[in-house]
Design a protein around this motif. Structure first.
Motif, PDB file in Angstrom:
ATOM      1  N   VAL A  70       0.851  -1.189   0.000  1.00 52.37           N
ATOM      2  CA  VAL A  70       0.000   0.000   0.000  1.00 52.37           C
ATOM      3  C   VAL A  70       0.883   1.234   0.000  1.00 52.37           C
ATOM      4  O   VAL A  70       1.547   1.545   0.995  1.00 52.37           O
ATOM      5  N   GLY A  71       0.923   1.923  -1.129  1.00 55.22           N
ATOM      6  CA  GLY A  71       1.745   3.119  -1.286  1.00 55.22           C
ATOM      7  C   GLY A  71       2.844   2.916  -2.308  1.00 55.22           C
ATOM      8  O   GLY A  71       3.598   1.945  -2.233  1.00 55.22           O
ATOM      9  N   ALA A  72       2.932   3.839  -3.273  1.00 57.77           N
ATOM     10  CA  ALA A  72       3.958   3.753  -4.324  1.00 57.77           C
ATOM     11  C   ALA A  72       4.915   4.933  -4.234  1.00 57.77           C
ATOM     12  O   ALA A  72       5.303   5.515  -5.248  1.00 57.77           O
ATOM     13  N   GLY A  73       5.294   5.284  -3.000  1.00 57.14           N
ATOM     14  CA  GLY A  73       6.362   6.258  -2.799  1.00 57.14           C
ATOM     15  C   GLY A  73       7.696   5.535  -2.771  1.00 57.14           C
ATOM     16  O   GLY A  73       7.846   4.428  -3.298  1.00 57.14           O
ATOM     17  N   ILE A  74       8.687   6.151  -2.148  1.00 61.93           N
ATOM     18  CA  ILE A  74      10.027   5.561  -2.124  1.00 61.93           C
ATOM     19  C   ILE A  74      10.022   4.197  -1.443  1.00 61.93           C
ATOM     20  O   ILE A  74      10.567   3.226  -1.965  1.00 61.93           O
ATOM     21  N   SER A  75       9.394   4.094  -0.260  1.00 65.35           N
ATOM     22  CA  SER A  75       9.444   2.819   0.474  1.00 65.35           C
ATOM     23  C   SER A  75       8.649   1.734  -0.242  1.00 65.35           C
ATOM     24  O   SER A  75       9.094   0.587  -0.344  1.00 65.35           O
ATOM     25  N   GLY A  76       7.454   2.082  -0.760  1.00 65.34           N
ATOM     26  CA  GLY A  76       6.641   1.085  -1.445  1.00 65.34           C
ATOM     27  C   GLY A  76       7.302   0.564  -2.707  1.00 65.34           C
ATOM     28  O   GLY A  76       7.305  -0.647  -2.977  1.00 65.34           O
ATOM     29  N   LEU A  77       7.878   1.463  -3.488  1.00 70.87           N
ATOM     30  CA  LEU A  77       8.550   1.045  -4.719  1.00 70.87           C
ATOM     31  C   LEU A  77       9.850   0.301  -4.423  1.00 70.87           C
ATOM     32  O   LEU A  77      10.220  -0.628  -5.147  1.00 70.87           O
ATOM     33  N   SER A  78      10.545   0.701  -3.363  1.00 72.62           N
ATOM     34  CA  SER A  78      11.740  -0.048  -2.961  1.00 72.62           C
ATOM     35  C   SER A  78      11.357  -1.470  -2.583  1.00 72.62           C
ATOM     36  O   SER A  78      12.006  -2.437  -2.993  1.00 72.62           O
ATOM     37  N   GLU A  92      10.464  -8.107  -6.340  1.00 76.93           N
ATOM     38  CA  GLU A  92      10.690  -8.478  -7.741  1.00 76.93           C
ATOM     39  C   GLU A  92      12.003  -9.234  -7.891  1.00 76.93           C
ATOM     40  O   GLU A  92      12.085 -10.268  -8.574  1.00 76.93           O
ATOM     41  N   LYS A  93      13.034  -8.736  -7.234  1.00 75.67           N
ATOM     42  CA  LYS A  93      14.358  -9.356  -7.305  1.00 75.67           C
ATOM     43  C   LYS A  93      14.338 -10.787  -6.786  1.00 75.67           C
ATOM     44  O   LYS A  93      15.068 -11.657  -7.275  1.00 75.67           O
ATOM     45  N   ASN A  94      13.480 -11.025  -5.780  1.00 76.96           N
ATOM     46  CA  ASN A  94      13.385 -12.358  -5.184  1.00 76.96           C
ATOM     47  C   ASN A  94      12.229 -13.181  -5.750  1.00 76.96           C
ATOM     48  O   ASN A  94      11.876 -14.217  -5.192  1.00 76.96           O
ATOM     49  N   GLN A  95      11.635 -12.688  -6.839  1.00 76.14           N
ATOM     50  CA  GLN A  95      10.565 -13.389  -7.551  1.00 76.14           C
ATOM     51  C   GLN A  95       9.377 -13.712  -6.635  1.00 76.14           C
ATOM     52  O   GLN A  95       8.820 -14.799  -6.679  1.00 76.14           O
ATOM     53  N   ILE A  96       9.016 -12.726  -5.817  1.00 76.63           N
ATOM     54  CA  ILE A  96       7.846 -12.842  -4.941  1.00 76.63           C
ATOM     55  C   ILE A  96       6.725 -12.008  -5.536  1.00 76.63           C
ATOM     56  O   ILE A  96       6.919 -10.834  -5.872  1.00 76.63           O
ATOM     57  N   ASP A  97       5.567 -12.586  -5.656  1.00 77.67           N
ATOM     58  CA  ASP A  97       4.452 -11.884  -6.289  1.00 77.67           C
ATOM     59  C   ASP A  97       3.849 -10.838  -5.348  1.00 77.67           C
ATOM     60  O   ASP A  97       3.808 -11.025  -4.127  1.00 77.67           O
ATOM     61  N   TYR A  98       3.363  -9.743  -5.919  1.00 82.14           N
ATOM     62  CA  TYR A  98       2.820  -8.634  -5.133  1.00 82.14           C
ATOM     63  C   TYR A  98       1.954  -7.767  -6.049  1.00 82.14           C
ATOM     64  O   TYR A  98       1.966  -7.904  -7.282  1.00 82.14           O
ATOM     65  N   HIS A  99       1.219  -6.855  -5.430  1.00 79.83           N
ATOM     66  CA  HIS A  99       0.530  -5.805  -6.182  1.00 79.83           C
ATOM     67  C   HIS A  99       0.565  -4.532  -5.346  1.00 79.83           C
ATOM     68  O   HIS A  99       0.413  -4.572  -4.123  1.00 79.83           O
ATOM     69  N   ILE A 100       0.803  -3.385  -6.018  1.00 79.26           N
ATOM     70  CA  ILE A 100       0.893  -2.088  -5.346  1.00 79.26           C
ATOM     71  C   ILE A 100      -0.405  -1.318  -5.541  1.00 79.26           C
ATOM     72  O   ILE A 100      -0.951  -1.270  -6.653  1.00 79.26           O
ATOM     73  N   TYR A 101      -0.867  -0.681  -4.463  1.00 75.27           N
ATOM     74  CA  TYR A 101      -2.055   0.172  -4.511  1.00 75.27           C
ATOM     75  C   TYR A 101      -1.647   1.581  -4.073  1.00 75.27           C
ATOM     76  O   TYR A 101      -1.096   1.768  -2.988  1.00 75.27           O
ATOM     77  N   GLU A 102      -1.919   2.561  -4.921  1.00 81.13           N
ATOM     78  CA  GLU A 102      -1.470   3.930  -4.671  1.00 81.13           C
ATOM     79  C   GLU A 102      -2.631   4.915  -4.790  1.00 81.13           C
ATOM     80  O   GLU A 102      -3.410   4.839  -5.744  1.00 81.13           O
TER      81      GLU A 102
END
Length: 359
Positions: free
Chosen positions: A7-15, A21-31
């Motif tokens: 939840v959140g696509a600022g610096i921490s959410g995108l980091s 992504e690097k560890n091939q773990i699935d996710y979805h971002i909500y902003e």
């Protein structure tokens, strides 16, 4: 692996998304914001440790196209008398807009939903709803919705935030003539009576990031429109070094980012049930620390590490909190000390203070 909502696509959410992504773990971002709705005037100092974490998820050559390493920290009185000079070790300056764009480039568009306000469900613990009332299909929620996190306040009803005695104005100016006149240094001017500073960071050959810190008991910058703010700043900085007054005169005040600084009276836990907090949503830091980005990157990296290593989510969250909380408490202490110094007159301040908190 559990389904993860960020939840959140600022610096921490995108980091966080980049480490997942690097560890091939699935996710979805909500902003909540629109895709292109970014504050243009905000920027960051990133110490060496932060750059080491950032280089794990972003090509360093791309970073150098959008910011610069600073050579020295030079402190002046407001009239231009040099007070201190200190070598900097791999401290990087970059705009918020550039850093967010670089972090977002590694995320597939279908993994980010913009204009989505995610809220906790009132009747079912650990579940979340989207703006249209639809349940989010997730097992873990990683919250990165900023220092005034709505979700943190919802889960920790008794928390108390207080405004600290500092506000900031931040902006970026594109002016090659001014940029040519300064080196790749972190320059900061301090009023002799304390409580007012002006910092200058060179981002590129024609771009300057500047910020001013105000004792908000003396200076009420948040009460002004952009036009009146320019007049106000020209007035209060009139007797300062010509470099400062030149930057103030040539800046566009429609893009100035005004920042009222708040902190938690005491930290909440970093997690509750299936919800875990990172970055400013877990631990707002006073900006004097220059540790906001680095802390967000470390939170994201270490949380991802434990999500990979541990089968039990609660164990992963507990280990993440145990590793991160002691360091955050050091930065909180250092930030308060730096704030106290800022409010003093120059003759009362400790000599040669570096405006970066180190653990």
């Amino acid at each position: 692996m559990n389904k993860i909502a960020v939840v959140g696509a600022g610096i921490s959410g995108l980091s966080m998304a980049n480490y997942l992504e690097k560890n091939q773990i699935d996710y979805h971002i909500y902003e909540r914001r629109k895709k292109d709705d970014l504050a243009a005037g905000h920027g960051f100092l990133i110490p060496q440790e932060g750059m080491e974490y950032l280089s794990q998820i972003i090509d360093c050559s791309q970073l150098l196209e959008h910011g610069s390493f600073l050579k020295k920290y030079i402190q002046y009185s407001h009239t231009g008398k040099m007070l201190a000079e200190k070598e900097l070790e791999n401290v990087f300056a970059i705009s918020r807009h550039s850093l967010i764009n670089l972090l977002a480039q590694n995320i597939s568009p279908e993994k980010i939903s913009y204009e989505e306000c995610i809220t906790p469900c009132k009747t079912e613990k650990g579940r979340f709803k989207s703006s249209d009332g639809i349940y989010i299909d997730t097992d873990i929620a990683i919250i990165s919705d900023g220092s005034k996190s709505r979700i943190r306040r919802d889960l920790f009803k008794d928390e108390k935030m207080r405004q600290v005695r500092e506000s900031e104005a931040v902006n970026i100016i594109h002016n090659k003539e001014i940029a040519d006149s300064i080196e790749n240094d972190f320059i900061k001017f301090h009023h002799e009576e304390g409580g007012l500073t002006f910092g200058i960071l060179k981002l590129s050959h024609d771009t300057i990031l500047w910020y001013s810190q105000f004792d908000n008991e003396k200076y009420k910058i948040n009460e002004y429109s952009s036009e009146d703010l320019k007049k106000y700043m020209l007035d209060i900085f009139a007797e300062w070094h010509p470099l400062v007054s030149s930057i103030i005169q040539k800046s566009n005040y429609e893009s100035v980012h005004l920042w009222c600084v708040y902190e938690l009276e005491k930290l909440n836990p970093f997690y509750k049930d299936n919800v875990v907090f990172i970055g400013d949503s877990a631990h707002p830091l006073i900006p004097f620390t220059s540790q906001g980005v680095t802390s967000a990157l470390k939170d994201s990296s270490i949380l991802t590490k434990y999500l990979v290593e541990e089968d039990n989510t609660t164990t992963a969250f507990r280990k993440y909190e145990a590793e991160r909380k002691p360091e955050i408490e050091v930065h909180i202490h250092n930030g308060r000390a730096l704030l106290s110094q800022f409010l003093l007159s120059l003759d009362q301040q400790s000599s040669n203070i570096l405006p970066i908190s180190y653990k």
